[in-house]
Design a protein around this motif. Structure first.
Motif, PDB file in Angstrom:
ATOM      1  N   PHE A  12       0.842  -1.203   0.000  1.00 45.56           N
ATOM      2  CA  PHE A  12       0.000   0.000   0.000  1.00 45.56           C
ATOM      3  C   PHE A  12       0.881   1.259   0.000  1.00 45.56           C
ATOM      4  O   PHE A  12       0.672   2.193  -0.768  1.00 45.56           O
ATOM      5  N   ALA A  33     -17.226   3.433  -8.724  1.00 51.63           N
ATOM      6  CA  ALA A  33     -16.975   4.425  -7.676  1.00 51.63           C
ATOM      7  C   ALA A  33     -18.061   4.410  -6.608  1.00 51.63           C
ATOM      8  O   ALA A  33     -17.826   4.768  -5.462  1.00 51.63           O
ATOM      9  N   LYS A  34     -19.252   3.969  -6.990  1.00 53.50           N
ATOM     10  CA  LYS A  34     -20.364   3.925  -6.050  1.00 53.50           C
ATOM     11  C   LYS A  34     -20.025   3.014  -4.862  1.00 53.50           C
ATOM     12  O   LYS A  34     -20.330   3.321  -3.716  1.00 53.50           O
ATOM     13  N   CYS A  35     -19.374   1.874  -5.181  1.00 47.63           N
ATOM     14  CA  CYS A  35     -19.003   0.934  -4.123  1.00 47.63           C
ATOM     15  C   CYS A  35     -17.655   1.272  -3.493  1.00 47.63           C
ATOM     16  O   CYS A  35     -17.242   0.649  -2.530  1.00 47.63           O
ATOM     17  N   PHE A  58      -8.558   3.322  -7.512  1.00 49.29           N
ATOM     18  CA  PHE A  58      -9.290   4.204  -6.603  1.00 49.29           C
ATOM     19  C   PHE A  58      -9.858   3.251  -5.576  1.00 49.29           C
ATOM     20  O   PHE A  58     -10.648   2.374  -5.917  1.00 49.29           O
ATOM     21  N   GLY A  59      -9.408   3.338  -4.351  1.00 49.40           N
ATOM     22  CA  GLY A  59      -9.932   2.406  -3.366  1.00 49.40           C
ATOM     23  C   GLY A  59      -9.163   2.425  -2.075  1.00 49.40           C
ATOM     24  O   GLY A  59      -8.270   3.251  -1.878  1.00 49.40           O
ATOM     25  N   CYS A  60      -9.517   1.487  -1.202  1.00 47.46           N
ATOM     26  CA  CYS A  60      -8.936   1.456   0.132  1.00 47.46           C
ATOM     27  C   CYS A  60      -7.529   0.860   0.112  1.00 47.46           C
ATOM     28  O   CYS A  60      -7.033   0.445  -0.936  1.00 47.46           O
ATOM     29  N   GLY A  61      -6.922   0.785   1.269  1.00 46.77           N
ATOM     30  CA  GLY A  61      -5.569   0.272   1.385  1.00 46.77           C
ATOM     31  C   GLY A  61      -5.405  -1.116   0.800  1.00 46.77           C
ATOM     32  O   GLY A  61      -4.456  -1.388   0.060  1.00 46.77           O
ATOM     33  N   LYS A 101     -12.415  -7.761   3.456  1.00 46.63           N
ATOM     34  CA  LYS A 101     -11.616  -7.108   2.418  1.00 46.63           C
ATOM     35  C   LYS A 101     -11.228  -8.082   1.308  1.00 46.63           C
ATOM     36  O   LYS A 101     -10.503  -7.720   0.386  1.00 46.63           O
TER      37      LYS A 101
ATOM     38  N   GLY B 300     -12.438  11.884  -6.266  1.00 45.90           N
ATOM     39  CA  GLY B 300     -11.435  11.070  -6.959  1.00 45.90           C
ATOM     40  C   GLY B 300     -10.571  10.203  -6.072  1.00 45.90           C
ATOM     41  O   GLY B 300      -9.704   9.478  -6.562  1.00 45.90           O
ATOM     42  N   ILE B 301     -10.779  10.271  -4.759  1.00 50.94           N
ATOM     43  CA  ILE B 301     -10.009   9.402  -3.867  1.00 50.94           C
ATOM     44  C   ILE B 301     -10.928   8.707  -2.871  1.00 50.94           C
ATOM     45  O   ILE B 301     -12.094   9.070  -2.726  1.00 50.94           O
ATOM     46  N   GLU B 302     -10.362   7.723  -2.177  1.00 49.32           N
ATOM     47  CA  GLU B 302     -11.152   6.929  -1.238  1.00 49.32           C
ATOM     48  C   GLU B 302     -10.616   7.192   0.172  1.00 49.32           C
ATOM     49  O   GLU B 302      -9.400   7.302   0.383  1.00 49.32           O
ATOM     50  N   GLU B 304     -10.388   5.507   3.140  1.00 55.43           N
ATOM     51  CA  GLU B 304      -9.552   4.655   3.991  1.00 55.43           C
ATOM     52  C   GLU B 304      -8.080   4.820   3.661  1.00 55.43           C
ATOM     53  O   GLU B 304      -7.235   4.903   4.555  1.00 55.43           O
ATOM     54  N   SER B 305      -7.755   4.863   2.356  1.00 62.53           N
ATOM     55  CA  SER B 305      -6.344   5.024   1.999  1.00 62.53           C
ATOM     56  C   SER B 305      -5.838   6.393   2.464  1.00 62.53           C
ATOM     57  O   SER B 305      -4.690   6.529   2.881  1.00 62.53           O
ATOM     58  N   LEU B 308      -5.064   5.984   6.187  1.00 62.48           N
ATOM     59  CA  LEU B 308      -3.856   5.189   6.449  1.00 62.48           C
ATOM     60  C   LEU B 308      -2.596   6.014   6.182  1.00 62.48           C
ATOM     61  O   LEU B 308      -1.623   5.934   6.932  1.00 62.48           O
ATOM     62  N   LEU B 309      -2.628   6.806   5.112  1.00 66.71           N
ATOM     63  CA  LEU B 309      -1.447   7.614   4.791  1.00 66.71           C
ATOM     64  C   LEU B 309      -1.292   8.771   5.774  1.00 66.71           C
ATOM     65  O   LEU B 309      -0.165   9.154   6.108  1.00 66.71           O
ATOM     66  N   ASP B 312       0.346   7.368   8.732  1.00 65.95           N
ATOM     67  CA  ASP B 312       1.797   7.286   8.515  1.00 65.95           C
ATOM     68  C   ASP B 312       2.473   8.621   8.800  1.00 65.95           C
ATOM     69  O   ASP B 312       3.640   8.669   9.184  1.00 65.95           O
ATOM     70  N   CYS B 323     -15.299   1.651   3.324  1.00 66.65           N
ATOM     71  CA  CYS B 323     -14.218   0.751   3.705  1.00 66.65           C
ATOM     72  C   CYS B 323     -13.838   0.885   5.161  1.00 66.65           C
ATOM     73  O   CYS B 323     -13.186   0.015   5.717  1.00 66.65           O
ATOM     74  N   LEU B 328     -20.802  -1.726   2.383  1.00 63.16           N
ATOM     75  CA  LEU B 328     -20.597  -1.187   1.039  1.00 63.16           C
ATOM     76  C   LEU B 328     -21.039   0.263   0.927  1.00 63.16           C
ATOM     77  O   LEU B 328     -20.659   0.963   0.003  1.00 63.16           O
ATOM     78  N   ASP B 342     -20.180   8.280  -4.782  1.00 59.67           N
ATOM     79  CA  ASP B 342     -18.858   8.464  -5.381  1.00 59.67           C
ATOM     80  C   ASP B 342     -17.974   9.431  -4.588  1.00 59.67           C
ATOM     81  O   ASP B 342     -16.782   9.195  -4.431  1.00 59.67           O
ATOM     82  N   HIS B 345     -17.392   8.491  -0.424  1.00 56.84           N
ATOM     83  CA  HIS B 345     -16.296   7.569  -0.086  1.00 56.84           C
ATOM     84  C   HIS B 345     -15.002   8.323   0.206  1.00 56.84           C
ATOM     85  O   HIS B 345     -14.141   7.825   0.906  1.00 56.84           O
ATOM     86  N   LEU B 375      -2.752  10.348  -3.938  1.00 60.71           N
ATOM     87  CA  LEU B 375      -3.750   9.317  -4.262  1.00 60.71           C
ATOM     88  C   LEU B 375      -4.444   9.609  -5.591  1.00 60.71           C
ATOM     89  O   LEU B 375      -4.772   8.688  -6.350  1.00 60.71           O
TER      90      LEU B 375
END
Lengths: 125, 394
Positions: A12, A33-35, A58-61, A101, B300-302, B304-305, B308-309, B312, B323, B328, B342, B345, B375
């Motif tokens: 990650f 992107a919805k999910c 585009f998403g989580c860790g 996950k 344009g980003i999520e 959880e990430s 996490l960053l 850090d 997430c 969901l 969209d 998140h 990201l």
């Protein structure tokens, strides 16, 4: 206990093969992107070998880590081997993912499948 | 570490820790025991009740100690529902962005035949008292609206909503978990019939809270057993926890003006700084929000990430991303104010501590900007937005 394994956090924090492959001959996008998860895989295939691969996510860790690990597992491998990559193999290579996950590793498998399908349809043209 | 998740929980104050540890060592008697040593614990408990009541303008008899905010919410709602049902009144009014302790309790009552109206909270996260008034029916037995939202920090016109309910003779409960200790609250002046509070949101211990219920409101007990809390909440009282809660609350209430004066300009600086990030938006009304709350969506980003960053980089924050919840769907609060999935998140909540500094604010702004840009650098969603293949929402 940390949320993710050290391997997940490593991939990650330092994703391998991240970015765009301008001369890709197979591109696949899965998720929405919805999910909250979208993965895009770029493959450069020559002589039935995955010469190069890059991803954008585009998403989580765990989605980012799964994409990164999946690219490592298929890079330089014969297409046939890439085709057989399973989400379990991705998750195992990451020293496991939390149950909720696991779908991230499924998405990585599906992204590669989609990119391979795109490559094949381009070959037929 | 910069701890910017005070809406999740706060560190205990030194004074509260002292109260708690002293009582654990020295006053461990059971308040229900008749000998001197037990009665000493009883004195501490009743003093805590009086002090708690005084801090919100209530009477000591109107305070029930609970295990926290969720229990207080459950007890308040179920009590009003039971009393209503006896009179054939089975309609409850609440809002779409309440805490789950309220929403899930209402869901349960719905399954038992109650009808629930969840009011819209609009784009700014504020309900107008006239909307509550319009929703009240002959068979409405309860209005429950949170004082300040836990995610976006928006503050309701509690006095106005209370007045409407009082005029219509409907019980008004407010979940004040995020507000108490941070905003000035007086239950009499604000026409509040029931109020829930949780100690760990204002530098008290976890596992302790209270319910204020105005004289004349019949409480139903959730826990059966002994006659503690006038038979309305069985179980040996957590005397050290309760006393520590009151120590923390006294300190917080005494310092509301001072804390607000310090935190507000720093919070506003962070909001201004994060607004500079392209295609971002502040969630919730900019003026009528808790002084500690910052909540943004970044397209344009999520989330959880992002968290996490930031972790850090030594920043502890939270997000309404799916997430981070294990489901969901992103935060129901962000969906309630009209953010689509969209962008919901990609949310970030910073809830600042009263000791936050200007330097920390600068660092937070810099870190968030860096992480969002990083990201977005490999987000296929962002790529499509920039390329014009999809439309920007923010």
């Amino acid at each position: 206990m940390a949320l993710y394994s050290e391997k997940v956090m490593d991939h990650f924090r330092n994703p391998r093969n991240v970015g765009v492959l301008e001369d890709a001959n197979g591109v696949g996008t899965v998720g929405n992107a919805k999910c909250g998860d979208i993965m895009k895989m770029y493959l450069k295939i020559e002589d039935d070998i995955v010469k190069d691969v890059k991803f954008e996510t585009f998403g989580c860790g765990s989605a980012i880590a799964s994409s990164s690990m999946a690219t490592e597992l298929i890079k330089g491998k014969p297409v046939e081997e890439a085709r057989q990559l399973t989400n379990k193999a991705v998750a195992e290579a990451l020293d496991g993912l939390p149950d909720y996950k696991m779908h991230c590793s499924v998405l990585a498998q599906e992204a590669i499948e989609a990119a391979l399908k795109d490559y094949e349809s381009r070959q037929e043209e | 570490m910069i701890y910017a998740d005070n809406a999740a929980t706060t560190p205990m104050s030194e004074a509260a820790i002292n109260t708690m540890t002293t009582l654990i060592r020295e006053t461990y008697g059971n308040p229900s025991s008749l000998y001197e040593f037990g009665q000493k614990a009883k004195e501490v408990l009743e003093q805590a009740r009086e002090d708690t009541a005084a801090l919100i303008g209530a009477d000591a008899k109107e305070i029930i100690f609970t295990s926290g905010g969720s229990e207080a919410d459950n007890q308040a709602i179920i009590s009003a529902a039971k009393a209503g049902a006896l009179k054939g009144k089975k309609h409850i009014i609440s809002s779409k962005f309440e805490h789950h302790a309220v929403l899930h309790t209402l869901k349960k009552l719905e399954n038992e035949g109650f009808e629930v109206t969840l009011l819209d909270v609009h784009e700014n996260g504020i309900i107008d008292p006239s909307e509550v008034e319009a929703a009240i029916r002959e068979d409405t037995c309860l209005v429950t609206i949170m004082y300040a939202n836990n995610e976006i920090g928006t503050i309701q016109d509690i006095k106005g909503i209370g007045a409407v309910c009082r005029a219509k003779g409907v019980i008004f409960h407010t979940d004040a978990v995020q507000a108490i200790g941070h905003l000035k609250i007086n239950v009499v002046e604000e026409n509040i019939d029931m109020l829930s509070a949780s100690a760990h949101k204002f530098h008290g211990p976890k596992g302790v809270g209270f319910l204020y219920a105005r004289k004349g409101i019949r409480l139903a007990n959730l826990i059966e057993g002994g006659a503690q809390e006038k038979g309305k909440r069985a179980g040996t009282e957590n005397v050290p926890g309760i006393a520590a809660m009151v120590t923390a609350l006294k300190e917080e209430v005494a310092n509301i003006d001072k804390n607000t004066a310090h935190i507000l300009p720093i919070r506003n600086k962070i909001i201004e700084g994060l607004k500079e990030i392209p295609h971002s938006a502040l969630n919730g009304d900019e003026e009528r929000r808790l002084p500690s709350n910052v909540n943004f969506c970044f397209e344009g980003i999520e989330g959880e990430s992002l968290l996490l960053l930031l972790d850090d980089k030594g920043i502890a924050a939270s997000s309404g991303s799916a997430c981070t919840s294990g489901s969901l769907d992103p935060s129901h609060v962000l969906l309630a104010i009209g953010r689509v999935h969209d962008v919901a998140h990609g949310s970030l909540r910073l809830s600042l501590g009263e000791d936050v500094t200007e330097e920390e604010a600068d660092y937070i702004i810099k870190a968030v900007k860096e992480v969002v840009e990083y990201l977005r650098g490999f987000s296929p969603v962002w790529r499509d937005l920039v390329a014009g293949k999809t439309q920007f929402i923010l």
